[in-house]
Design a protein around this motif. Sequence first.
Motif, mmCIF file in Angstrom:
data_model
loop_
_atom_site.group_PDB
_atom_site.id
_atom_site.type_symbol
_atom_site.label_atom_id
_atom_site.label_comp_id
_atom_site.label_asym_id
_atom_site.label_seq_id
_atom_site.Cartn_x
_atom_site.Cartn_y
_atom_site.Cartn_z
ATOM 1 N N ASN A 177 0.834 -1.204 0.000
ATOM 2 C CA ASN A 177 0.000 0.000 0.000
ATOM 3 C C ASN A 177 0.867 1.252 0.000
ATOM 4 O O ASN A 177 2.064 1.193 0.245
ATOM 5 N N ASP A 178 0.239 2.390 -0.305
ATOM 6 C CA ASP A 178 0.927 3.669 -0.148
ATOM 7 C C ASP A 178 0.921 4.023 1.317
ATOM 8 O O ASP A 178 -0.133 4.285 1.895
ATOM 9 N N ASN A 179 2.079 4.040 1.936
ATOM 10 C CA ASN A 179 2.140 4.406 3.348
ATOM 11 C C ASN A 179 2.975 5.658 3.528
ATOM 12 O O ASN A 179 3.804 6.001 2.686
ATOM 13 N N ARG A 180 2.755 6.329 4.633
ATOM 14 C CA ARG A 180 3.580 7.485 4.977
ATOM 15 C C ARG A 180 4.589 7.121 6.048
ATOM 16 O O ARG A 180 5.615 7.751 6.193
ATOM 17 N N LEU A 181 4.228 6.144 6.839
ATOM 18 C CA LEU A 181 5.090 5.770 7.955
ATOM 19 C C LEU A 181 5.027 4.258 8.121
ATOM 20 O O LEU A 181 3.948 3.670 8.103
ATOM 21 N N LEU A 182 6.187 3.642 8.242
ATOM 22 C CA LEU A 182 6.215 2.211 8.517
ATOM 23 C C LEU A 182 6.698 1.989 9.948
ATOM 24 O O LEU A 182 7.704 2.580 10.357
#
Lengths: 389, 294, 252
Positions: free
Chosen positions: C162-167
């Motif tokens: 997915n498109d994530n901003r923070l992992l």
Amino acid sequence: MRGDGGVRGLRPGRFAPLVVLVVLALLPYSTLQVPGLFDGVLNSPGTLQLLALCLVFGGVALSYDLLFGFTGLLSFGHALYFAAGTYVANLALTELGWGLGPALLLTSAVGIALPLLVGGVALRVSGIAFSMVTLATAQVGSILVLQDPGGLTGGEEGLAVARDPIPDALVGVFNTVNKYWLALAYLALVYLVVTWVTNSRAGHVWQAIRENERRVEVLGLRPYGFKLLVFVLAGLLAAFGGVVHLLLLGGSTPRVTTADFTLGLLVMVVLGGAGSRWGAVLGGVLYTYLDSRLTDLAASPAVQDLPAWLRVPLSEPLFLLGTLFVLVVFFVPGGIAGLVSRLRERRGGRARPAGDGTPPPGRVVEQLRDAAGRGAGVGAGAGRPHDGT
Amino acid sequence: MSTFVLLAVTGLGLAALYFLVASGLSLIFGLMGVLNFAHGAFLTIGAYGTWWAAENLPGAGDGGWSFVYAVVFGVAVGTLVAALVELLLIRPLYERHIEQVLVTVGLSLALVALVRAIWGSDPRPFPRPAWTQRTTSLLGAQVPNDRFLLVATAVLVLVAVLVFLRTTRVGLVIRAGVENRSMVTALGIDVRKAFTLVFAVGGAFAALAGALGGVYLGSISPGQGTSLLIFAFIVVVIGGMSSITGTAAAAVLVGLVQQFANYYAASGVGDLSVVLLLAVVLLARPGGLTARVA
Amino acid sequence: MSGATAAGRGDVLLRMSDVHVRLSGSHILQGVDLAVRQGGVTALLGRNGAGKTTTVKAALGLVPSTGLVELTGADGRVHRLSGRRTHEVVRLGVGYAPEDREVFGGLTVAENLALAERRGSAHHHDRVFELFPELRTRGRQLAGTLSGGQQQMVAIARLLLNDNRLLLVDEPTKGLAPLLVAEVAEVLARAAEEVTILLVEQNLTVVRRLATDAVVVDQGRVAWSGSAPDLLADADRTRELLGVAPSGGHAA
Ligand SMILES: Nc1ncnc2c1ncn2[C@@H]1O[C@H](COP(=O)(O)OP(=O)(O)O)[C@@H](O)[C@H]1O
Ligand SMILES: [Mg+2]
């Protein structure tokens, strides 16, 4: 909880149970009329009989609280031991023609052996699986009684007890007061025993098991033995309750063997406050009282004349009690005892343990919730929820 | 031989009832960790809903399609009650399992008492289509048709549930949720929607069991659900707590053991052997028969 | 998209202030304060039982906590995470790979990936299969039958799908063979080019390779925070904080 030093002896709370005991013991000498609460004067046989029933169930509820509230064992089969008490004593008196003493001895033996056997198996699994095994074994008792093997248990009809072996002082309406005192003595006995054991070393281990069973294992103790001990003790106390119930009613009824009977005990304990001695007793007393009075109320003209949508639900005490119970779970966590301790805390401004020196009631169910949340509560079963792992 | 066949089919019919009740219980327990004591009440509601519809709803009755119509009504009521129970009473106590169990205990007492208050505690004759009372000869035995109805319905439900669990996204969420609920939410999925669905579907199956149990027994009474519930619980535990196929296998086992032991030993022995079976299974395999969901 | 200034590199992406967690009577996090800068890899370090995992779970709402957790959105708006349900937090663009991988053993690899496809996000199967071609060929295998390394690939694939901003990645190299450790580090390094990572890691070689910033927790509190190279350059301090000395070597 023992650490609160020398002043504890001076706290009025320490004497409260004794004061209550004295008041209850003297109550049959009162001819007070309590309109609304009781039909007759306080020492009329009808009122005393109801009060005695309340006291018995106060004691039985407390024995169940020993399992559920103090140790965190959710048994659905406590009815089995109560039923064993009433039926075994009844058979010893009626079929074998034994005296009350020997009958009591036999009941004690069964009251120890039966929970030892069932607990020995059931406690090998934990959490829900444990609950299910207790439920199923209690069902065996229920089936046996209803099957009426050899015409011994009387099946659905129940079994009246023979009068002859029972001391005259405990027979008949005129002796209701003696039966009342017997019930009071039973409750006092259970209260004393529970107070003593919960303050003993075993009691502390039970509490630790409730809070976090794994931690107990880490400390090098085997929870199994401690759990078996509390299971047997609670079973034995319930069996004694069955005997008193038998003497009080003059017979045994199959109703006390059912799962609903155990659920009733659970309701009593949660209503009063799991993990609190006086809470459980009060829950048992209140439930029994309400059950009886609501049944009378349903038959009263006041209710019979109501419109159907009000009359119908009011005619079933269990509907009202079940609904009350759901409301308590939602809005009064910790039951009556939890409510009282919160009020006290607020007034005193300082946290203090509930009157009987046990962990603050109301925290108990929360702690159980945490335990279940860790997955520790669910048996070794597959597909256990891994909450937050 | 013919007795054997009759007993076997009757045992399977009983197993079908157990399965219908236990499948919902095990899905609810597996996914939500809730031991649903109110499930017996859903059954009672389904039975009385069907009975009421057959007596009162125009077009519904005890023959053919009008009976199906009555059953649909009973099942719809059971489903609705179950969904409302989840939304209003279980969901606010999210992840507080002991309180959730306590609430279902209170509900089981209250709902059954309410049914008793409205329709009395005496058994009521249940409307059943005439053909269910006739028999079909099978391997030399005259088997009452209602047994086939029970078994066929249960098989249909089993297949439908398995197909649903294995082919749909919600089914995937449910299977994953049974394994590890919190990880499902950590993938951005609102698992509570699946909770409501599972509760409603479980309620529907229980209500269906109520209607079919009425056909099987010929009468209904308020306490029926509770007594069936205890055996359904046993089936769930033997089946591994959260597995549909395990539940199906356990239901067959329990139904057959109960039926045969009751006949060949003595009435009541069957019920006792089921409890013995539970103890044996739990001691030998604490996880139950199977470990998989579907 | 409003006209608000998009968050740039260096701005705070995730902030936790005075976060407390209590579980079954133990006070596990006792006021954690930390900030994760946009665009880097922040290493969350500490001894066993210090509270690293609990910190990550608190950020996700997987354990009940008090205090403030905030995430800066793509549009620069600050979202309060405290009090939100886990799935809502995740939908803001937060990916999570838990400490023990927690792939669904009873589901196939393909089902594990399908389950991770998040609503409202593009699904980058190509990216995943390019990094882990094995996951394509093993699509029909039950994830429970995979090796530990392969399971970790599934867990990381769920992050990158997915498109994530923070992992939030909790000990991705735990229990892996050295070769696999290097492979995982490589994959995370590539991911870090596009997304911010909060990485719990015990292997200091991996930390040295990836981390720009470091936060050290000890007994439920933040004991140190600053630049990761600074921390690792100071062997005494590292030993004092973590109980182990950083090795002199470079990442494999
Ligand atoms: N559910 C729980 N209940 C009680 N204690 C817990 C729970 N989860 C973690 N802990 C305790 O909290 C502390 C921190 O755990 P954790 O965050 O997993 O540490 P780390 O990831 O740094 O090794 C540990 O002492 C652990 O035992
Ligand atoms: Mg950790």
